[in-house]
Design a protein around this motif. Structure first.
Motif, PDB file in Angstrom:
ATOM      1  N   ILE A 189       0.833  -1.212   0.000  1.00 18.62           N
ATOM      2  CA  ILE A 189       0.000   0.000   0.000  1.00 18.62           C
ATOM      3  C   ILE A 189       0.867   1.261   0.000  1.00 18.62           C
ATOM      4  O   ILE A 189       0.580   2.225  -0.716  1.00 18.62           O
ATOM      5  CB  ILE A 189      -0.993  -0.028   1.188  1.00 18.62           C
ATOM      6  CG1 ILE A 189      -2.057  -1.112   0.914  1.00 18.62           C
ATOM      7  CG2 ILE A 189      -1.657   1.325   1.403  1.00 18.62           C
ATOM      8  CD1 ILE A 189      -3.066  -1.307   2.015  1.00 18.62           C
ATOM      9  N   ASN A 190       1.962   1.247   0.769  1.00 12.30           N
ATOM     10  CA  ASN A 190       2.899   2.386   0.747  1.00 12.30           C
ATOM     11  C   ASN A 190       3.410   2.667  -0.661  1.00 12.30           C
ATOM     12  O   ASN A 190       3.427   3.801  -1.120  1.00 12.30           O
ATOM     13  CB  ASN A 190       4.122   2.107   1.637  1.00 12.30           C
ATOM     14  CG  ASN A 190       3.780   2.252   3.100  1.00 12.30           C
ATOM     15  OD1 ASN A 190       2.766   2.864   3.449  1.00 12.30           O
ATOM     16  ND2 ASN A 190       4.606   1.674   3.963  1.00 12.30           N
ATOM     17  N   VAL A 227      -2.430   1.678 -17.126  1.00 13.94           N
ATOM     18  CA  VAL A 227      -1.587   1.603 -15.934  1.00 13.94           C
ATOM     19  C   VAL A 227      -2.000   2.702 -14.951  1.00 13.94           C
ATOM     20  O   VAL A 227      -2.258   2.448 -13.775  1.00 13.94           O
ATOM     21  CB  VAL A 227      -0.086   1.735 -16.298  1.00 13.94           C
ATOM     22  CG1 VAL A 227       0.776   1.761 -15.040  1.00 13.94           C
ATOM     23  CG2 VAL A 227       0.338   0.588 -17.205  1.00 13.94           C
ATOM     24  N   GLY A 228      -2.104   3.932 -15.465  1.00  9.59           N
ATOM     25  CA  GLY A 228      -2.456   5.063 -14.615  1.00  9.59           C
ATOM     26  C   GLY A 228      -3.813   4.860 -13.944  1.00  9.59           C
ATOM     27  O   GLY A 228      -4.017   5.240 -12.788  1.00  9.59           O
ATOM     28  N   ARG A 229      -4.729   4.235 -14.665  1.00 10.08           N
ATOM     29  CA  ARG A 229      -6.077   3.947 -14.162  1.00 10.08           C
ATOM     30  C   ARG A 229      -6.047   3.223 -12.817  1.00 10.08           C
ATOM     31  O   ARG A 229      -6.805   3.529 -11.916  1.00 10.08           O
ATOM     32  CB  ARG A 229      -6.774   3.076 -15.211  1.00 10.08           C
ATOM     33  CG  ARG A 229      -8.088   2.491 -14.825  1.00 10.08           C
ATOM     34  CD  ARG A 229      -8.591   1.531 -15.914  1.00 10.08           C
ATOM     35  NE  ARG A 229      -9.801   0.871 -15.477  1.00 10.08           N
ATOM     36  CZ  ARG A 229     -11.006   1.413 -15.566  1.00 10.08           C
ATOM     37  NH1 ARG A 229     -11.152   2.587 -16.105  1.00 10.08           N
ATOM     38  NH2 ARG A 229     -12.065   0.779 -15.105  1.00 10.08           N
ATOM     39  N   LEU A 230      -5.127   2.250 -12.711  1.00 10.19           N
ATOM     40  CA  LEU A 230      -5.010   1.461 -11.487  1.00 10.19           C
ATOM     41  C   LEU A 230      -4.726   2.363 -10.292  1.00 10.19           C
ATOM     42  O   LEU A 230      -5.318   2.213  -9.219  1.00 10.19           O
ATOM     43  CB  LEU A 230      -3.884   0.436 -11.644  1.00 10.19           C
ATOM     44  CG  LEU A 230      -3.670  -0.521 -10.463  1.00 10.19           C
ATOM     45  CD1 LEU A 230      -4.534  -1.759 -10.642  1.00 10.19           C
ATOM     46  CD2 LEU A 230      -2.215  -0.938 -10.341  1.00 10.19           C
ATOM     47  N   PRO A 248      -5.776   1.748  -3.026  1.00 11.34           N
ATOM     48  CA  PRO A 248      -4.677   0.803  -2.790  1.00 11.34           C
ATOM     49  C   PRO A 248      -5.160  -0.418  -2.009  1.00 11.34           C
ATOM     50  O   PRO A 248      -4.736  -1.542  -2.302  1.00 11.34           O
ATOM     51  CB  PRO A 248      -3.671   1.592  -1.953  1.00 11.34           C
ATOM     52  CG  PRO A 248      -4.148   2.982  -1.875  1.00 11.34           C
ATOM     53  CD  PRO A 248      -5.533   3.064  -2.414  1.00 11.34           C
ATOM     54  N   GLU A 249      -6.082  -0.185  -1.046  1.00  6.93           N
ATOM     55  CA  GLU A 249      -6.560  -1.298  -0.222  1.00  6.93           C
ATOM     56  C   GLU A 249      -7.291  -2.328  -1.078  1.00  6.93           C
ATOM     57  O   GLU A 249      -7.109  -3.533  -0.911  1.00  6.93           O
ATOM     58  CB  GLU A 249      -7.499  -0.794   0.887  1.00  6.93           C
ATOM     59  CG  GLU A 249      -6.795  -0.057   2.018  1.00  6.93           C
ATOM     60  CD  GLU A 249      -6.461   1.389   1.683  1.00  6.93           C
ATOM     61  OE1 GLU A 249      -7.011   1.900   0.665  1.00  6.93           O
ATOM     62  OE2 GLU A 249      -5.658   2.027   2.390  1.00  6.93           O
ATOM     63  N   LEU A 250      -8.116  -1.826  -2.011  1.00  8.17           N
ATOM     64  CA  LEU A 250      -8.865  -2.731  -2.887  1.00  8.17           C
ATOM     65  C   LEU A 250      -7.908  -3.653  -3.645  1.00  8.17           C
ATOM     66  O   LEU A 250      -8.096  -4.869  -3.700  1.00  8.17           O
ATOM     67  CB  LEU A 250      -9.709  -1.913  -3.877  1.00  8.17           C
ATOM     68  CG  LEU A 250     -10.478  -2.712  -4.922  1.00  8.17           C
ATOM     69  CD1 LEU A 250     -11.622  -3.470  -4.269  1.00  8.17           C
ATOM     70  CD2 LEU A 250     -11.034  -1.793  -6.023  1.00  8.17           C
TER      71      LEU A 250
END
Lengths: 379, 379
Positions: A345-346, B297-300, B305-307
């Motif tokens: 996550i970081n 890539v940028g979409r991600l 982040p947790e998902l």
């Protein structure tokens, strides 16, 4: 379905058919009108792609749509699709010839796909184009005698050798140009082989584009820019956007953009093949985003292995970029293996911060792309 | 530009403006007619997406276009875009309610994006929907008392715990269902926790789809299929296509489709960030295909982040697939380092052969996608 429902649906569908007929007639009319614009522009030598006029027209239509309760994006998407069609049709009219006293154009490697596209565009602009392919070298001297432009588009692995060995005796004022996807070495080779005007191009699109409208052509200046200025104008008339770059800067960017990307795509396909993945099953489960990604991988393998070997093996420097990527991949896998969710996550947040405003922009863009991919789905 | 050219262009542009006005009126008319079709279908409980009718209609239009000298693909693309708009508008009408005596629907985790989407679709279909989010567990007993369907859509990392600990006291005939992107473990947990009907879903799309038309929903049968048959019909009425799968088969395919792909995309973004690539420069040089890849890539990184941590860390088995990919990558890099062009070409051909007819099909598909990406370009 009961009878009433059936007859109601049939009635409505009849009306929709009628609307669609009118729609077809309007499309025909609009294409004809834009073709007339093309003819006027052609006569005046104006570029077919006029970004500002296009933006102003779309803004106006969006506003009108809004007042009619139509989603502005709907009319924009439809008009953009129509404009694409008009750009394609432009080819039927031909393009204004910027330089009338050039002599002939010789395309070295004109039987390749990209060579074929430039050959077509130059012919549509009134130039006399001759092709010199790999079996034609015995006629080279004769072909070059009245050449005003020699355009090199041979496989990247032999580009520099061809220039050094075969293109040293061109007429003094002939322009020497190339279409190679790397620029530093071919530019050096051209400047050494020829005393006259030299310019390097990298068309940033595949030979299957259909039209050059909105496409990018990178140009690296070599020598005597005033002598080939007309050629840049000619390319702009075809609708392309010229982006100037230093050869080294271009090649550095290309290592990330091109060699590494092609290489990763190659490995991804190789991996699917070795894992004996079942494409039918993958597709069955595929959301639009994955179908798109799979199509992008499969696309590579429909093309020439030699072409990709050339591109990938020509850029020795890209091995560093590829090696770095491998290191990052390995480290990330370690992180995954030790279950370090927090560090994942970081790092994710670090990258998101680095992408900055581009991340949401890319999300919006990709959403639109994915919607058009969904539109295409038939089952 | 001389005066004559200017006035000619202005005259033609005036005519084009007039055509576009008519076009807008036709679009308005067509959207209204399709909305009426929607109302009739809604009353009769027919699915909004009728693939065969759609294919037949498109085939007819293509034929008509051809006789008028219009590219068949042009009218098909425009009509597909219009159909998308109509599917989106369908939401304003609502959908037929298949099951009228259900009791309430409780969405566990209804404040998540996907939970929100299903909540909306169920409400538009006339169901009484209650949301149980993470702070609402003290009211759980009361919420579950009259529940006919409990739909679990909580983060993947806690899905099984929630099911095992919190969902053991549902009414006997209540349907227990989930929307988790892996299926084996949640299915086992649901079957163990609840004695009544159980079914697992995996919606193969992001929560930003707008409409479920043409999207895929994977269904894994659990227990008492006759009790939840109506739910499959309901989802079909929303326009989605139901694909049945065994949980293990689904999860195996997902390792390649999902976990590995997300992971590779994560590493690709991380790599760009670590290499301190300049996005502006990359975009300046970008052909449509690379812009598309960069957007993917940028979409991600525009998302949670947790998902993604949840999705990637939940599938421990995917580490093998990721490890295999890393090995293949390393081997391919070795091949590149020793300059073994011949072996590269051999492997390329092996993969091309494995892709078979899919390679040219993917090339055609991706060409269409890239063309719509080009349409969107504004500068």
């Amino acid at each position: 379905m009961n009878e009433k429902t059936t007859s109601e649906l049939e009635h409505l569908r009849g009306l929709i058919d009628g609307v669609d007929q009118q729609l077809l007639h309007l499309l025909r009319k609009r294409l004809d009108l834009v073709a007339q614009v093309g003819t006027v522009k052609h006569a005046a030598g104006l570029p077919i792609y006029a970004p500002q006029r296009e933006a102003a027209m779309l803004a106006k239509r969006r506003e009108e749509a809004q007042t009619m309760g139509i989603a502005p994006q709907l009319i924009e998407d439809i008009l953009r699709r129509l404009m694409r069609e008009s750009y394609l049709n432009e080819k039927d009219v031909g393009f204004k010839q910027v330089k009338n006293d050039l002599g002939s154009v010789v395309i070295v490697g004109g039987k390749g796909q990209l060579g074929g596209l430039f050959q077509q565009m130059l012919r549509l602009s009134g130039y006399q184009v001759k092709v010199l392919d790999k079996d034609d070298w015995q006629q080279a001297e004769c072909l070059f005698a009245d050449a005003g432009l020699v355009l090199v588009t041979v496989p990247i692995a032999i580009t520099c050798d061809i220039i050094r060995e075969k293109l040293t005796q061109l007429p003094r004022d002939c322009i020497l140009a190339d279409l190679t996807s790397i620029k530093t070495e071919p530019m050096q080779a051209m400047l050494a082989a020829h005393k006259g005007p030299v310019v390097g191009f990298h068309p940033m699109f595949g030979p299957d584009v259909g039209s050059l409208a909105k496409q990018v052509v990178v140009v690296c200046h070599g020598r005597e820019a005033d002598k080939y200025q007309w050629l840049l104008e000619q390319i702009a008339i075809w609708g392309a956007r010229i982006v100037e770059a230093e050869p080294e800067c271009h090649d550095n960017a290309m290592q990330l953009v091109q060699a590494m990307r092609h290489f990763s795509t190659f490995v991804y396909g190789l991996n699917l093949c070795k894992e004996e993945a079942d494409i039918e099953t993958l597709l069955k489960f595929s959301s639009p985003i994955y179908r798109l990604e799979l199509a992008m991988v499969g696309r590579l393998f429909a093309q020439s292995p030699e072409l990709y070997a050339d591109i990938i093996f020509a850029q020795q420097e890209s091995q560093h970029a590829i090696g770095d990527y491998l290191d990052n991949y390995r480290e990330a896998l370690e992180l995954l293996k030790r279950g370090d969710r927090e560090e994942f996550i970081n790092q994710f947040q670090m990258v998101a911060k680095w992408f900055g405003d581009f991340a949401p922009q890319f999300q919006r863009e990709s959403r639109m792309m994915l919607q058009s991919v969904s539109d295409m789905k038939t089952n």
